[in-house]
Scaffold this motif. Structure first.
Motif, PDB file in Angstrom:
ATOM      1  N   ARG A 102      36.975  52.778  59.102  1.00  0.00           N
ATOM      2  CA  ARG A 102      36.683  51.529  58.383  1.00  0.00           C
ATOM      3  C   ARG A 102      35.240  51.173  58.696  1.00  0.00           C
ATOM      4  O   ARG A 102      34.810  51.267  59.845  1.00  0.00           O
ATOM      5  CB  ARG A 102      37.585  50.407  58.860  1.00  0.00           C
ATOM      6  N   VAL A 103      34.527  50.796  57.650  1.00  0.00           N
ATOM      7  CA  VAL A 103      33.103  50.531  57.815  1.00  0.00           C
ATOM      8  C   VAL A 103      32.764  49.150  57.275  1.00  0.00           C
ATOM      9  O   VAL A 103      33.259  48.750  56.220  1.00  0.00           O
ATOM     10  CB  VAL A 103      32.285  51.601  57.044  1.00  0.00           C
ATOM     11  N   SER A 104      31.945  48.437  58.019  1.00  0.00           N
ATOM     12  CA  SER A 104      31.423  47.172  57.509  1.00  0.00           C
ATOM     13  C   SER A 104      30.139  47.510  56.750  1.00  0.00           C
ATOM     14  O   SER A 104      29.179  48.022  57.329  1.00  0.00           O
ATOM     15  CB  SER A 104      31.173  46.244  58.698  1.00  0.00           C
ATOM     16  N   LEU A 105      30.146  47.245  55.442  1.00  0.00           N
ATOM     17  CA  LEU A 105      29.084  47.754  54.573  1.00  0.00           C
ATOM     18  C   LEU A 105      27.761  47.023  54.780  1.00  0.00           C
ATOM     19  O   LEU A 105      27.729  45.799  54.909  1.00  0.00           O
ATOM     20  CB  LEU A 105      29.505  47.635  53.114  1.00  0.00           C
ATOM     21  N   SER A 106      26.684  47.786  54.800  1.00  0.00           N
ATOM     22  CA  SER A 106      25.376  47.152  54.952  1.00  0.00           C
ATOM     23  C   SER A 106      24.641  47.066  53.613  1.00  0.00           C
ATOM     24  O   SER A 106      23.652  46.351  53.496  1.00  0.00           O
ATOM     25  CB  SER A 106      24.528  47.929  55.972  1.00  0.00           C
ATOM     26  N   ASP A 107      25.113  47.821  52.628  1.00  0.00           N
ATOM     27  CA  ASP A 107      24.411  47.800  51.347  1.00  0.00           C
ATOM     28  C   ASP A 107      25.429  47.992  50.213  1.00  0.00           C
ATOM     29  O   ASP A 107      25.793  49.110  49.861  1.00  0.00           O
ATOM     30  CB  ASP A 107      23.357  48.917  51.326  1.00  0.00           C
ATOM     31  N   LEU A 108      25.894  46.861  49.675  1.00  0.00           N
ATOM     32  CA  LEU A 108      26.952  46.930  48.662  1.00  0.00           C
ATOM     33  C   LEU A 108      26.529  47.691  47.415  1.00  0.00           C
ATOM     34  O   LEU A 108      27.351  48.270  46.715  1.00  0.00           O
ATOM     35  CB  LEU A 108      27.375  45.503  48.269  1.00  0.00           C
ATOM     36  N   SER A 109      25.214  47.731  47.163  1.00  0.00           N
ATOM     37  CA  SER A 109      24.752  48.381  45.934  1.00  0.00           C
ATOM     38  C   SER A 109      25.007  49.893  45.970  1.00  0.00           C
ATOM     39  O   SER A 109      25.049  50.545  44.932  1.00  0.00           O
ATOM     40  CB  SER A 109      23.261  48.108  45.739  1.00  0.00           C
ATOM     41  N   GLU A 110      25.203  50.427  47.166  1.00  0.00           N
ATOM     42  CA  GLU A 110      25.482  51.869  47.259  1.00  0.00           C
ATOM     43  C   GLU A 110      26.766  52.249  46.526  1.00  0.00           C
ATOM     44  O   GLU A 110      26.923  53.387  46.077  1.00  0.00           O
ATOM     45  CB  GLU A 110      25.602  52.294  48.733  1.00  0.00           C
ATOM     46  N   LEU A 111      27.667  51.283  46.437  1.00  0.00           N
ATOM     47  CA  LEU A 111      28.943  51.565  45.780  1.00  0.00           C
ATOM     48  C   LEU A 111      28.740  51.990  44.330  1.00  0.00           C
ATOM     49  O   LEU A 111      29.516  52.765  43.783  1.00  0.00           O
ATOM     50  CB  LEU A 111      29.861  50.344  45.853  1.00  0.00           C
ATOM     51  N   ASP A 112      27.672  51.465  43.743  1.00  0.00           N
ATOM     52  CA  ASP A 112      27.412  51.784  42.336  1.00  0.00           C
ATOM     53  C   ASP A 112      27.099  53.256  42.112  1.00  0.00           C
ATOM     54  O   ASP A 112      27.239  53.778  41.014  1.00  0.00           O
ATOM     55  CB  ASP A 112      26.230  50.942  41.814  1.00  0.00           C
ATOM     56  N   SER A 113      26.647  53.937  43.187  1.00  0.00           N
ATOM     57  CA  SER A 113      26.265  55.333  43.020  1.00  0.00           C
ATOM     58  C   SER A 113      27.479  56.266  43.089  1.00  0.00           C
ATOM     59  O   SER A 113      27.356  57.470  42.888  1.00  0.00           O
ATOM     60  CB  SER A 113      25.258  55.723  44.109  1.00  0.00           C
ATOM     61  N   LEU A 114      28.661  55.693  43.396  1.00  0.00           N
ATOM     62  CA  LEU A 114      29.851  56.543  43.535  1.00  0.00           C
ATOM     63  C   LEU A 114      30.597  56.667  42.207  1.00  0.00           C
ATOM     64  O   LEU A 114      30.388  55.889  41.288  1.00  0.00           O
ATOM     65  CB  LEU A 114      30.762  55.974  44.621  1.00  0.00           C
ATOM     66  N   MET A 115      31.482  57.661  42.152  1.00  0.00           N
ATOM     67  CA  MET A 115      32.231  57.897  40.906  1.00  0.00           C
ATOM     68  C   MET A 115      33.532  57.103  40.907  1.00  0.00           C
ATOM     69  O   MET A 115      34.136  56.898  41.962  1.00  0.00           O
ATOM     70  CB  MET A 115      32.579  59.388  40.808  1.00  0.00           C
ATOM     71  N   ASP A 116      33.986  56.714  39.739  1.00  0.00           N
ATOM     72  CA  ASP A 116      35.339  56.163  39.650  1.00  0.00           C
ATOM     73  C   ASP A 116      36.300  57.325  39.392  1.00  0.00           C
ATOM     74  O   ASP A 116      35.884  58.482  39.306  1.00  0.00           O
ATOM     75  CB  ASP A 116      35.431  55.078  38.566  1.00  0.00           C
ATOM     76  N   ALA A 117      37.592  57.010  39.291  1.00  0.00           N
ATOM     77  CA  ALA A 117      38.600  58.066  39.176  1.00  0.00           C
ATOM     78  C   ALA A 117      38.328  59.004  38.001  1.00  0.00           C
ATOM     79  O   ALA A 117      38.415  60.225  38.137  1.00  0.00           O
ATOM     80  CB  ALA A 117      39.987  57.445  39.069  1.00  0.00           C
ATOM     81  N   ALA A 118      37.963  58.445  36.885  1.00  0.00           N
ATOM     82  CA  ALA A 118      37.747  59.277  35.695  1.00  0.00           C
ATOM     83  C   ALA A 118      36.549  60.209  35.885  1.00  0.00           C
ATOM     84  O   ALA A 118      36.618  61.401  35.561  1.00  0.00           O
ATOM     85  CB  ALA A 118      37.525  58.386  34.482  1.00  0.00           C
ATOM     86  N   ALA A 119      35.493  59.626  36.446  1.00  0.00           N
ATOM     87  CA  ALA A 119      34.298  60.441  36.657  1.00  0.00           C
ATOM     88  C   ALA A 119      34.563  61.558  37.660  1.00  0.00           C
ATOM     89  O   ALA A 119      34.090  62.684  37.516  1.00  0.00           O
ATOM     90  CB  ALA A 119      33.144  59.564  37.140  1.00  0.00           C
ATOM     91  N   TYR A 120      35.343  61.218  38.701  1.00  0.00           N
ATOM     92  CA  TYR A 120      35.642  62.230  39.712  1.00  0.00           C
ATOM     93  C   TYR A 120      36.501  63.349  39.116  1.00  0.00           C
ATOM     94  O   TYR A 120      36.309  64.528  39.416  1.00  0.00           O
ATOM     95  CB  TYR A 120      36.343  61.585  40.918  1.00  0.00           C
ATOM     96  N   LYS A 121      37.408  62.957  38.235  1.00  0.00           N
ATOM     97  CA  LYS A 121      38.256  63.973  37.598  1.00  0.00           C
ATOM     98  C   LYS A 121      37.389  64.934  36.782  1.00  0.00           C
ATOM     99  O   LYS A 121      37.537  66.155  36.871  1.00  0.00           O
ATOM    100  CB  LYS A 121      39.283  63.300  36.675  1.00  0.00           C
ATOM    101  N   GLU A 122      36.461  64.349  36.098  1.00  0.00           N
ATOM    102  CA  GLU A 122      35.554  65.169  35.295  1.00  0.00           C
ATOM    103  C   GLU A 122      34.725  66.096  36.198  1.00  0.00           C
ATOM    104  O   GLU A 122      34.524  67.264  35.903  1.00  0.00           O
ATOM    105  CB  GLU A 122      34.619  64.234  34.527  1.00  0.00           C
ATOM    106  N   PHE A 123      34.295  65.522  37.331  1.00  0.00           N
ATOM    107  CA  PHE A 123      33.504  66.286  38.305  1.00  0.00           C
ATOM    108  C   PHE A 123      34.303  67.488  38.826  1.00  0.00           C
ATOM    109  O   PHE A 123      33.800  68.613  38.903  1.00  0.00           O
ATOM    110  CB  PHE A 123      33.097  65.355  39.458  1.00  0.00           C
ATOM    111  N   LEU A 124      35.572  67.241  39.151  1.00  0.00           N
ATOM    112  CA  LEU A 124      36.418  68.329  39.665  1.00  0.00           C
ATOM    113  C   LEU A 124      36.619  69.393  38.601  1.00  0.00           C
ATOM    114  O   LEU A 124      36.576  70.592  38.889  1.00  0.00           O
ATOM    115  CB  LEU A 124      37.783  67.790  40.102  1.00  0.00           C
ATOM    116  N   ASP A 125      36.844  68.957  37.362  1.00  0.00           N
ATOM    117  CA  ASP A 125      37.047  69.906  36.264  1.00  0.00           C
ATOM    118  C   ASP A 125      35.825  70.795  36.119  1.00  0.00           C
ATOM    119  O   ASP A 125      35.933  72.008  35.937  1.00  0.00           O
ATOM    120  CB  ASP A 125      37.308  69.167  34.943  1.00  0.00           C
ATOM    121  N   LYS A 126      34.664  70.171  36.259  1.00  0.00           N
ATOM    122  CA  LYS A 126      33.427  70.917  36.104  1.00  0.00           C
ATOM    123  C   LYS A 126      33.267  71.930  37.250  1.00  0.00           C
ATOM    124  O   LYS A 126      32.895  73.063  37.056  1.00  0.00           O
ATOM    125  CB  LYS A 126      32.225  69.954  36.072  1.00  0.00           C
TER     126      LYS A 126
END
Lengths: 129, 442, 487
Positions: A102-126
């Motif tokens: 568990r991490v106490s976040l220091s930069d919430l904007s970093e979350l925007d750089s991550l994939m959501d479920a759909a994007a990750y699924k696409e990433f795995l397919d690729k």
């Protein structure tokens, strides 16, 4: 087929993040645990250790492989999952039900750089191709 | 027809070439550029028969001069039981590879498990690996391990009372591995504790290495040292002689985190320096940073007790450049050597080895002082090896002793020389050594 | 092989002993060491008689498989026959009693052997000088890389901190580089498993210390572009390191020095028939081209000008990497082997090894998938069964081989394929042995289709069967538990 859960965020190195109120739980995805096989050890940072986005914070080991863990976010470790010390196989049984740190976040904007479920699924397919 | 080691008849070769689709012997290297093929003669003798090879080795042996060994400095002439070479030369042990296929390697895996157990007993530590190359390289691995365990700390502090070859090998490894090294000169023949502690308290030190039995044969008193080192968040490694640990205070008792050293003393012949046996043991919490092979107990598919190589994710074949060490082959057969030795000797046998050696060494120490050719060097507790100040120039003393048939008086810096007595030496031999020295001029 | 379940500790009985020591004419004095320096409790070592010990270790040995037991086609490990004359010579009493620090005038025979073996390795490899001090292959790699770094640094060329390693390399290559403080840069392999020269070119600049290669590579294929690779690396100011793990393919036929390699190691326990001992002791001598001779580790041997050999420290020595001068007993074995073969028969080693590998490969490639179908050197790699309609894996095939009395090949390496099976037959196996192995491999391929369960549950005839490695790693038991034994 690897399981992907809605509502989580994902990294290209196959970690997931469950973010809420400035803190985040970090774990490994179903795809990651499947590629490793039976997990025998999880190397976790200590409480109060700092983690940085895309930097190594630990490792997961199976009998014949080892994979470094990369933090999808930056922050301070508030807790590590002690249950994994005794039963690392929990990550195989239920990868999304068992966070690693568990991490106490220091930069919430970093979350925007991550994939959501759909994007990750696409990433795995690729990746599979 | 060629060597006894090639089973191929001409007919076999024809058959094999035909199946392989190769028409001429050159075809085997058709993929190698022509000018890389070696066509000249090797600068080697003609092939020999076994009789001729024996003759060659006999001739070489005749150029050596066997000496009565009264020196140590990292290699000791202890008794080697007859059973050991008989066991270690068994094909099943000798001609096996690393035990990757556990099902047909339980012999190797079990003796390594026994070895690990015995080494933890002797050193007072929690876990042991399956062996290192030799003592000095085990110390170098311990230095890198301390760096890995303390994350960013990259300085190692050594006691100047360690054997010079240990310091030199650690220096080489540290230099290339990017670790700074400080050697604190010994003080009156033992580790300079105050200076070492002061240095460690600077905060950038991953750990220190100190000897248990040092280069002058002195038994070091390490009481309280580990507390000071640990308060500076550094680790402590003790370099030791496992034979002596049967009676001496263990690294575990001194509060060490890691123990390493040279296990040649566990029954291995001198053999001009090798093969010997390094070892590395540590506290449980550092097991994931322990380099080298480790054997663990488990059950097989039928529930039978079985042994396997374990915690392999630490090792080079999985972690590659992130492994704690590059060690692959170690000194496995020598670990069997030590295991059989420790089984035969037991605690009582090892205690007797230490008793005979130390009583003999103290006798020799006193007689040498009586010759008037030496002065006491440090007057501190020793076991089987000791240092004296020589009034005869050390190099000359050693060479004159060699002429008289003895290996002793090893130069140890300045006018210091060391001697060693083991249970293999008799009093008559020691008397002859003292007589030879008595006859020398200063 | 028969299962035997004892540990030596379980045979222990207070009062028994297995040693015989001289009663000593030193008297019965106590150990003159103050109490404060003595251990509090006796170590729990076994108390057993000599016959107990002999029987125990003979029984344990019966659960082991060695080259003397049967065919051992373990790829990259060169499990050839170890001649017994080697062993006899290594236990020659004229050498076993020598202390490593004896004055050099009393060990001229041993030093002559050291120098003679160095010269023999030079002529066989095309190198200029050898150190015999490294204890094993990985130790040789580390020593060689130290020489490489030291060479660049001595010329003021201090920015060379990277080393290029093929993605198919043995794990020790990158690990040795890391220990040596070098940054590892991977170069890709072509689908044929050889180095991709186009991938290599952009990696070469003045930050590169050199490249580590095996040739033939881990697929047993000769790196045919070695000349161009050598030219490219040298032109960029780097050096070529030869990992001698696969030298058996070339022994007597091709010399690394002639191919442009600057530094190399040999595994005497592979190519030069010294036994592997269940994981050592081996020896990993390091050879260098002439300009690097001054960089070898200390001590080295050279004539002193007065007809004697003397130890010395090479001018730009990489330092000391061993306590003394290597695994001398192992060096003696390799020297005996070279003397036995002599300059004629040594020329047959590589060719016979290559012939055996190609024979086995051609005899099995219809049953097992051969990813690169071409002439191989001393070994080759299959990628699992040709007919993969069953779920039988390489692991299952390997385990089934044990039932038939053969050692398994190296499996799941190289990592280039998912079902790698690396087979190296060596030159000391007869065609009858190879045929027997081929027959069994074909039979197993058939069983995979007809009775896959038999393979999934194999081995069936070994002392233990598929030990639980996961349990061993999750809750490691790394030493005997005396407490639970007492209860």
């Amino acid at each position: 087929m690897s399981k992907i859960i809605e509502g989580l965020l994902y990294s290209e190195s196959h970690e997931w993040v469950r973010a809420e109120n400035g803190t985040a739980e970090i774990g490994i995805t179903d795809y990651a645990q499947k590629s490793l096989g039976n997990i025998v050890y999880v190397d976790m940072p200590d409480e109060d250790d700092e983690v940085s986005q895309n930097e190594e914070f630990g490792a997961v080991e199976s009998v014949k492989a080892a994979s470094d863990l990369y933090s999808p976010v930056s922050g301070t470790v508030t807790e590590k999952n002690d249950a994994l010390e005794d039963e690392p196989g929990l990550l195989n049984k239920d990868p999304y039900g068992n966070w690693i740190i568990r991490v106490s976040l220091s930069d919430l904007s970093e979350l925007d750089s991550l994939m959501d479920a759909a994007a990750y699924k696409e990433f795995l397919d690729k990746e599979a191709h | 027809m060629s060597s006894a080691y090639f089973p191929h008849t001409e007919g076999d070769i024809r058959k094999m070439m035909e199946r392989a689709g190769i028409t001429s012997p050159d075809g085997l290297y058709a993929d190698v550029p022509e000018d890389f093929i070696f066509k000249r003669e090797f600068d080697l003798p003609d092939g020999m028969s076994e009789t001729e090879v024996r003759r060659r080795f006999d001739a070489l042996a005749a150029m050596n001069v066997p000496l009565k060994v009264f020196g140590g400095a990292g290699a000791y002439d202890h008794y080697s039981p007859s059973v050991i070479p008989y066991i270690t030369s068994r094909s099943e042990y000798l001609t096996a590879y690393t035990p990757y296929q556990a099902e047909i390697s339980q012999g190797t895996l079990r003796y390594i498990f026994e070895f690990q157990t015995m080494m933890t007993e002797l050193t007072g530590m929690d876990v042991s690996n399956a062996s290192m190359y030799d003592g000095p390289t085990s110390a170098a691995e311990a230095a890198m391990m301390m760096n890995a365990c303390t994350k960013k700390k990259s300085r190692i502090v050594l006691s100047g009372s360690l054997l010079p070859q240990v310091i030199e090998v650690v220096r080489t490894y540290c230099g290339y591995h990017g670790l700074a090294l400080t050697v604190i000169p010994h003080k009156d023949g033992t580790s300079d504790r105050e200076a070492m502690i002061a240095d460690v308290e600077k905060g950038d030190v991953a750990g220190i290495i100190v000897p248990s039995l040092n280069r002058f044969g002195i038994i070091e008193d390490l009481d309280g040292l580990s507390d000071a080192v640990h308060s500076a968040k550094a680790l402590m490694t003790v370099y030791c002689d496992p034979s002596a640990l049967a009676v001496l205070k263990t690294p575990g008792e001194w509060g060490a985190d890691i123990a390493c050293g040279e296990a040649q003393t566990l029954g291995m012949p001198l053999s001009f320096g090798g093969p010997y046996l390094g070892f590395l043991t540590c506290r449980q919490e550092y097991v994931r940073k322990l380099p080298g092979r480790i054997v663990g107990e488990t059950k097989d598919a039928d529930g039978k007790r079985a042994y396997v190589l374990t915690l392999q994710a630490r090792e080079q074949h999985i972690r590659r450049e992130k492994a704690t060490s590059n060690i692959c082959s170690n000194q496995s057969l020598m670990a069997l050597y030590a295991t059989v030795y420790m089984s035969l000797m037991g605690y009582e046998g090892l205690k007797e080895v230490n008793r005979l050696s130390s009583v003999g060494a103290h006798w020799l120490h006193d007689r040498l002082l009586e010759t008037g050719k030496f002065e006491e060097a440090f007057d501190k507790p020793f076991l089987k090896e000791f240092a004296l100040r020589s009034r005869i120039e050390p190099e000359r003393l050693q060479h004159e002793l060699a002429k008289a048939g003895f290996f002793g008086a090893l130069p140890a810096g300045d006018d210091l020389v060391t001697f060693c007595v083991t249970e293999n030496r008799t009093k008559a031999e020691a008397v002859a050594l003292v007589d030879a020295i008595r006859r020398m001029t200063i | 092989m028969k299962y035997y379940d004892k540990l030596i500790f379980e045979l222990s009985k207070p009062g028994r002993r297995g040693y015989s020591l001289p009663s000593g004419d030193w008297g019965d004095g106590e150990i003159p060491v103050p109490e404060s320096l003595r251990r509090a409790e006796a170590p729990k070592l076994p108390q057993v008689s000599e016959p107990d010990v002999v029987r125990h270790y003979v029984n344990l040995s019966n659960m082991n498989f060695g080259v003397d037991t049967g065919f051992y086609p373990l790829g990259s490990c060169t499990m050839k026959y170890s001649p017994r004359i080697n062993e006899e010579m290594a236990s020659h009493p004229g050498f076993t009693g020598l202390h490593p620090l004896q004055p050099s005038e009393t060990v001229q025979g041993a030093m002559t052997l050291y120098a003679s073996l160095s010269s023999a390795l030079c002529t066989l490899t095309g190198m200029s000088a050898f150190t015999l001090n490294p204890f094993a292959g990985a130790h040789g790699e580390l020593t060689g890389l130290m020489i490489m770094r030291n060479y660049h640094n001595s010329r003021g060329d201090t920015g060379r901190t990277k080393i290029i390693v093929p993605d198919s390399a043995h794990g020790t290559n990158p690990a040795s580089a890391a220990v040596c403080g070098l940054e590892v840069v991977q170069v890709k392999s072509t689908p044929h498993g050889t180095i991709d020269v186009n991938d290599l070119k952009p990696l070469l600049d003045d930050s590169v210390a050199g490249i580590m290669m095996t040739n033939p590579n881990t697929l047993g294929l000769f790196e045919t572009e070695i000349r161009e690779i050598a030219e490219l690396v040298h032109a960029a100011g780097g050096l070529l390191y030869y990992d001698g793990a696969n030298m058996n393919a070339l022994l007597g036929k091709v010399r690394p020095g002639d191919m442009g390699f600057d530094i190399m190691h040999l595994n005497l326990h592979k190519t030069f028939s010294t036994p592997h001992g269940g994981g050592g002791p081996g020896a990993g001598p390091v050879g260098v081209a002439a300009p690097l001779a001054d960089f070898l580790p200390a001590p080295a041997v050279a004539p002193d000008g007065n007809g004697r050999l003397e130890w010395f420290e090479p001018k730009n020595s990489a330092g000391r990497i061993s306590g003394f001068h290597g695994n001398f007993g192992v060096l003696m074995k390799a020297y005996a082997y070279i003397l036995m073969l002599g300059r004629q028969d040594v020329k047959n080693v590589g060719p016979y090894a290559v012939l055996a590998a190609n024979y086995v490969k051609e005899s099995l490639k219809d049953c097992y998938k051969l990813p690169v179908d071409s002439l191989c050197k001393h070994e080759f790699v299959f990628d699992g069964l040709a007919d993969d309609s069953s779920d039988v894996t390489t692991l299952d095939v390997a385990k089934r081989l044990l039932d038939y009395g053969f050692h398994a090949p190296t499996i799941y390496f190289p990592l280039l394929f998912h079902q790698s099976m690396m087979i190296e037959p060596t030159e000391t196996e007869s065609v009858e042995t190879l045929d027997a192995f081929i027959d069994v491999m074909r039979k197993i391929a058939e069983e995979a289709l007809t009775q896959p369960e038999l393979l999934k549950t194999a081995p069936h005839n070994t002392p233990v069967r598929r030990p639980d490695e996961t349990a061993a790693a999750v809750h490691p038991v790394l030493k005997y538990n005396f407490q639970s034994a007492e209860q």
